[in-house]
Scaffold this active site. Structure first.
Site, PDB file in Angstrom:
ATOM      1  N   PRO A  13     168.880  36.433 -28.015  1.00 30.76           N
ATOM      2  CG  PRO A  13     167.870  38.083 -29.290  1.00 30.76           C
ATOM      3  CD  PRO A  13     168.943  37.881 -28.263  1.00 30.76           C
ATOM      4  CG  ASP A  36     168.459  26.387 -22.156  1.00 31.49           C
ATOM      5  OD1 ASP A  36     168.629  25.329 -21.548  1.00 31.49           O
ATOM      6  OD2 ASP A  36     168.103  27.452 -21.610  1.00 31.49           O
ATOM      7  CE  LYS A  58     163.913  22.444 -18.941  1.00 33.53           C
ATOM      8  NZ  LYS A  58     164.925  23.513 -18.890  1.00 33.53           N
ATOM      9  N   GLY A  89     169.143  30.835 -23.540  1.00 38.49           N
ATOM     10  CA  GLY A  89     168.616  31.755 -24.529  1.00 38.49           C
ATOM     11  C   GLY A  89     167.989  32.974 -23.872  1.00 38.49           C
ATOM     12  N   GLY A  90     168.147  34.138 -24.505  1.00 39.70           N
ATOM     13  CA  GLY A  90     167.580  35.351 -23.950  1.00 39.70           C
ATOM     14  C   GLY A  90     168.293  35.777 -22.682  1.00 39.70           C
ATOM     15  CG  ASP A  91     167.946  38.252 -18.551  1.00 35.38           C
ATOM     16  OD1 ASP A  91     168.996  38.921 -18.504  1.00 35.38           O
ATOM     17  OD2 ASP A  91     167.301  37.908 -17.539  1.00 35.38           O
ATOM     18  CB  THR A 119     164.621  39.525 -22.904  1.00 34.24           C
ATOM     19  OG1 THR A 119     163.414  38.785 -23.148  1.00 34.24           O
ATOM     20  CG2 THR A 119     164.275  41.002 -22.880  1.00 34.24           C
ATOM     21  CG  MET A 171     158.496  30.288 -23.867  1.00 33.01           C
ATOM     22  SD  MET A 171     159.009  29.721 -22.229  1.00 33.01           S
ATOM     23  CE  MET A 171     158.389  31.070 -21.204  1.00 33.01           C
ATOM     24  N   GLY A 200     163.386  35.327 -34.014  1.00 27.45           N
ATOM     25  CA  GLY A 200     163.800  36.723 -34.067  1.00 27.45           C
ATOM     26  C   GLY A 200     165.290  36.931 -33.918  1.00 27.45           C
TER      27      GLY A 200
END
Length: 502
Positions: A13, A36, A58, A89-91, A119, A171, A200
């Site tokens: 994250p 990303d 994006k 980003g994240g998973d 995540t 999102m 975060g």
């Protein structure tokens, strides 16, 4: 042509420390990296300079590179025989379209691998002090995307409101009012604890703790923007007791580490443990030189030297590599005594099984030379393994004291200009602090940014010589009390604490 491969890596994250060990290892050998918008500069700085970088980021309402084109880019680079990293980003599989990206690869017989990431649905609340499950408040967790595949897709708020446990929306910042209103209409009470966590786990994390009824207005007044995670449930009420990340001394601070990448790990970890967002931004690199006949001659007669003097940890490493190339080892050093400019260099020497006989009380070249000369006898000869362009203060003092010495240039210090992180990204948050551990790191930084005096950079320097170089470059400058990494970090903490008080 060798077989290409694609690896989807979850970057986590934001906090670079949350990138998995496996993800970092594969990233370090990538040929192409496709990333990303949500991948932070701290992780982007880990991309090897040799890798081709492709930004396909994006954001809400703006998709400059359509998903179908991203899929094709992955395929095209893999067909060239490259190791392609898709950094997400994240998973990759938690609302990350990882499954869509694999479809075209699988159809074309391209090998692929998935490296899961942490995540934000779990990590962002955790950094805000919100446990997404708790035996007294929530025994289940539900992760929901606020964006459907097609415009007009709506969430079943009545079904969501009926779920026990914690609801986490990803999102969803642009739809925050719709989400809260829908859950209220679905049956949740207006006083249900709710929160939104912006950016975060990063140094710029902000958290709003409120109620379901009041959260949209409070988030709007605070200017909360994407990326952010929305959390709804009783567990949000624990944040006032459990919030830990914003208690760290350097929380919210962005720091550039400019020393060579292979020597930055300890400093980086110290800063990250204190809450800083660390950008590894190496401005120099050390390149060991091929051994010359003169070097081999000096090492073959090492016993004729009374002292071996080291001015850096890099010098220690290069010296022992040179010994090994000459077929020698520490046994030839039995008649020598050793001097180190400071604790870091002495520690590098100790790892080779040698304790420094002399370390000056002030960790600089002039103090090293003065202290050493005071103990030399007329018959003593000194060997100085160092960079090809070392600090002249050392030899100037020794020459003034008529000391006998031989310089042994074992490595070159080269400036780095091809950074993998844009400076706009580094300075988007003011002020930004940069740590300089040598005058050469300042020179490398200034070479990369000729107008660095106009940048919102505050230089924290390890010693006076480094500080003089920073001042010459026009940087606002602070100097650590001692020439050690611990003292540099203490200096930064003091500056930050004072700034916040004002």
């Amino acid at each position: 042509m060798k077989q290409g491969k694609v690896v989807l890596i979850g970057a986590g994250p934001g906090d670079p420390g949350l990138l998995t060990v496996k993800g970092r290892r594969i990233l370090s050998i990538a040929d192409t990296v496709i990333y990303d918008r949500l991948v932070g500069p701290g992780i982007l700085s880990l991309i090897p300079p040799s890798a081709e970088r492709i930004d396909v980021g994006k954001q809400s309402g703006n998709h400059p590179v359509p998903q179908r084109q991203i899929n094709q880019i992955l395929l095209d680079h893999a067909l060239k025989g490259r190791l392609v990293v898709r950094l997400k980003g994240g998973d990759p599989f938690v609302f990350g379209r990882g499954g869509e990206e694999l479809d075209l690869l699988e159809k074309n017989g391209i090998p692929f691998e998935i490296v899961p990431g942490i995540t934000s649905a779990i990590a962002a609340p955790a950094y805000a002090g919100i446990p997404v499950t708790h035996r007294e408040y929530a025994s289940s967790l539900h992760i929901i995307t606020a964006h459907g595949k097609n415009p007009g897709d709506f969430l079943d708020f009545s079904a969501l409101a009926a779920l026990p446990g914690t609801l986490v929306f990803l999102m969803g910042v642009s739809s925050l009012t719709t989400i809260c209103r829908g859950l209220l209409q679905g049956g949740l009470k207006p006083q249900t604890p709710a929160s939104v966590v912006e950016q975060g786990t990063s140094s710029m994390q902000r958290t709003i703790i409120s109620t379901l009824e009041q959260l949209p207005e409070q988030a709007r007044n605070a200017g909360i923007c994407s990326p952010a995670v929305i959390v709804v449930g009783e567990v949000c009420g624990l944040a006032q007791r459990f919030h830990w990340a914003d208690r760290r001394v350097l929380n919210g601070i962005r720091v550039l580490v400019t020393r060579p990448r292979n020597r930055s790990s300890r400093l980086t970890q110290m800063l990250m443990d204190l809450g800083a967002e660390v950008i590894e931004y190496p401005c120099i690199q050390t390149i060991e030189r091929p051994l010359t006949p003169e070097t081999r001659e000096a090492l073959s007669h090492i016993s004729q030297y009374s002292w071996v003097v080291f001015t850096s940890a890099a010098g220690v490493s290069a010296f022992y590599h040179a010994l090994m190339e000459c077929g020698l080892d520490s046994r030839v050093l039995s008649s020598c005594r050793f001097a180190a400019i400071g604790p870091t260099t002495a520690q590098a020497l100790k790892k080779k099984g040698i304790s420094a006989d002399y370390i000056p009380s002030v960790y600089c070249c002039s103090a090293l030379a003065e202290g050493l000369c005071a103990s030399l006898s007329p018959d003593d000869h000194v060997l100085i393994p160092r960079a090809s362009e070392g600090n002249h203060m050392l030899t100037d003092v020794m020459r003034q004291n008529h000391a006998s010495y031989t310089e042994l240039p074992l490595y070159d210090t080269e400036l780095i200009n091809n950074h993998t992180v844009s400076f706009d990204a580094l300075c988007e948050k003011e002020p930004c602090y940069a740590i300089f551990t040598s005058a050469s790191t300042v020179r490398g930084f200034a070479a990369s940014h000729p107008h660095c005096s106009k940048l919102p950079i505050r230089a924290v320097c390890i010693g006076e010589q480094t500080a003089l170089e920073a001042q010459a470059a026009g940087l606002a400058c602070y100097v650590a009390e001692e020439a050690t990494l611990d003292s540099v970090v203490d200096c930064l903490c003091s500056i930050v604490s004072r700034d916040f008080l004002h």
